[in-house]
Design an enzyme around this catalytic site. Structure first.
Site, PDB file in Angstrom:
ATOM      1  N   ASP A  85       0.750  -1.091  -0.036  1.00  0.00           N
ATOM      2  CA  ASP A  85       0.024   0.007  -0.237  1.00  0.00           C
ATOM      3  C   ASP A  85       0.773   1.320  -0.126  1.00  0.00           C
ATOM      4  O   ASP A  85       0.591   2.195  -0.853  1.00  0.00           O
ATOM      5  CB  ASP A  85      -0.932   0.065   1.318  1.00  0.00           C
ATOM      6  CG  ASP A  85      -0.266  -0.268   2.403  1.00  0.00           C
ATOM      7  OD1 ASP A  85       0.945  -0.505   2.671  1.00  0.00           O
ATOM      8  OD2 ASP A  85      -1.047  -0.214   3.582  1.00  0.00           O
ATOM      9  N   ASP A 121       7.137   3.693   3.305  1.00  0.00           N
ATOM     10  CA  ASP A 121       7.185   4.826   4.239  1.00  0.00           C
ATOM     11  C   ASP A 121       8.779   4.680   4.534  1.00  0.00           C
ATOM     12  O   ASP A 121       9.471   5.042   3.795  1.00  0.00           O
ATOM     13  CB  ASP A 121       6.137   4.505   5.445  1.00  0.00           C
ATOM     14  CG  ASP A 121       6.276   5.395   6.527  1.00  0.00           C
ATOM     15  OD1 ASP A 121       6.172   6.800   5.849  1.00  0.00           O
ATOM     16  OD2 ASP A 121       6.392   5.308   7.575  1.00  0.00           O
ATOM     17  N   LYS A 123       6.417   7.439   0.239  1.00  0.00           N
ATOM     18  CA  LYS A 123       6.680   8.587   0.934  1.00  0.00           C
ATOM     19  C   LYS A 123       8.111   8.748   1.062  1.00  0.00           C
ATOM     20  O   LYS A 123       8.745   8.135   1.995  1.00  0.00           O
ATOM     21  CB  LYS A 123       6.213   8.472   2.387  1.00  0.00           C
ATOM     22  CG  LYS A 123       5.003   9.074   2.565  1.00  0.00           C
ATOM     23  CD  LYS A 123       4.522   9.103   3.936  1.00  0.00           C
ATOM     24  CE  LYS A 123       3.236   9.194   4.054  1.00  0.00           C
ATOM     25  NZ  LYS A 123       2.803   8.677   5.746  1.00  0.00           N
ATOM     26  N   PHE A 167       0.184  11.853   7.178  1.00  0.00           N
ATOM     27  CA  PHE A 167      -0.498  10.516   7.690  1.00  0.00           C
ATOM     28  C   PHE A 167      -1.968  10.495   6.545  1.00  0.00           C
ATOM     29  O   PHE A 167      -2.615  11.220   6.604  1.00  0.00           O
ATOM     30  CB  PHE A 167      -1.041  10.449   8.967  1.00  0.00           C
ATOM     31  CG  PHE A 167      -1.125   8.840   9.356  1.00  0.00           C
ATOM     32  CD1 PHE A 167      -0.105   7.983   9.376  1.00  0.00           C
ATOM     33  CD2 PHE A 167      -2.590   8.382   9.376  1.00  0.00           C
ATOM     34  CE1 PHE A 167      -0.472   6.684   9.729  1.00  0.00           C
ATOM     35  CE2 PHE A 167      -2.613   7.255   9.739  1.00  0.00           C
ATOM     36  CZ  PHE A 167      -1.795   6.287   9.814  1.00  0.00           C
TER      37      PHE A 167
END
Ligand code: IMP
Ligand code: MG
Length: 181
Positions: free
Chosen positions: A101, A104, A132, A153
């Protein structure tokens, strides 16, 4: 009372997600001609992306799931993960595509990729809907990236806050008061 009332801002609409997923599916279809595609997804965040993406991939593909949990307390990912549910089959001769998904820190995925590489698949690539890059802690790049997002977020389209909002059909940012209750 609607869950949409909790959203401050929509980052990616359903239409934008649909278009991007189609484009990724086309690219993956081209790249995996004549290969032995096996899609591996880590539960639960990526299931919505997976469900849409797999139907845009036009080569025969296997699907399997893993469940992992991070060791230790705290919300920050340590990178060391415990396998709660492993893959069901050996990976020899498979062209693995890990579907995620969001990338990070990259700690979890880099650990997982190394673990799966040890099982000697023919190839291994990563497809992530969101990236990200500002948060990256390890040297890890995805081969297929939907959107790069700023360090905020986000929830929806599979992504959760406290296990909720995964069923939001778009990706958005929560109102600050949602976190403070
Ligand atoms: P990391 O790359 O090991 O730091 O962990 C990535 C995981 O953290 C993702 O699979 C998500 O479950 C979670 N995560 C990271 N950023 C977000 C976000 O903005 N919204 C929701 N979940 C996130
Ligand atoms: Mg999560």
């Amino acid at each position: 009372m609607s869950m949409h009332d909790d959203i401050l801002k929509v980052l990616l609409t359903q239409e934008e997600l649909r278009e991007k997923v189609k484009e990724l599916g086309r690219q993956i279809t081209q790249d995996y001609q004549g290969k032995n595609l096996m899609i591996v997804t880590v539960l639960k965040g990526a299931v919505v992306f997976l469900a849409d993406l797999m139907r845009e991939i036009d080569v025969p593909a296997e699907i399997d799931f893993m469940v992992v949990s991070s060791y230790g307390a705290g919300t920050k990912s340590s990178g060391v993960v415990k396998i709660v549910k492993d893959l069901d089959v050996p990976l020899k001769d498979k062209d693995l595509l890990i579907v995620e998904d969001i990338l990070d820190s990259g700690m979890t995925l880099s650990y997982l990729k190394e673990l799966l590489e040890g099982r000697e698949p023919r190839s291994i690539r990563i497809a992530t809907l969101l990236d990200k890059p500002a948060r990256r802690k390890v040297d890890l790049k995805a081969d297929y990236i939907g959107y790069s997002v700023p360090d905020e977020f986000v929830v929806g389209y599979g992504l959760d806050y406290d296990e909720k909002y995964r069923n939001l059909p778009y990706i958005g940012i929560l109102k600050p008061e949602v976190y403070s209750v």
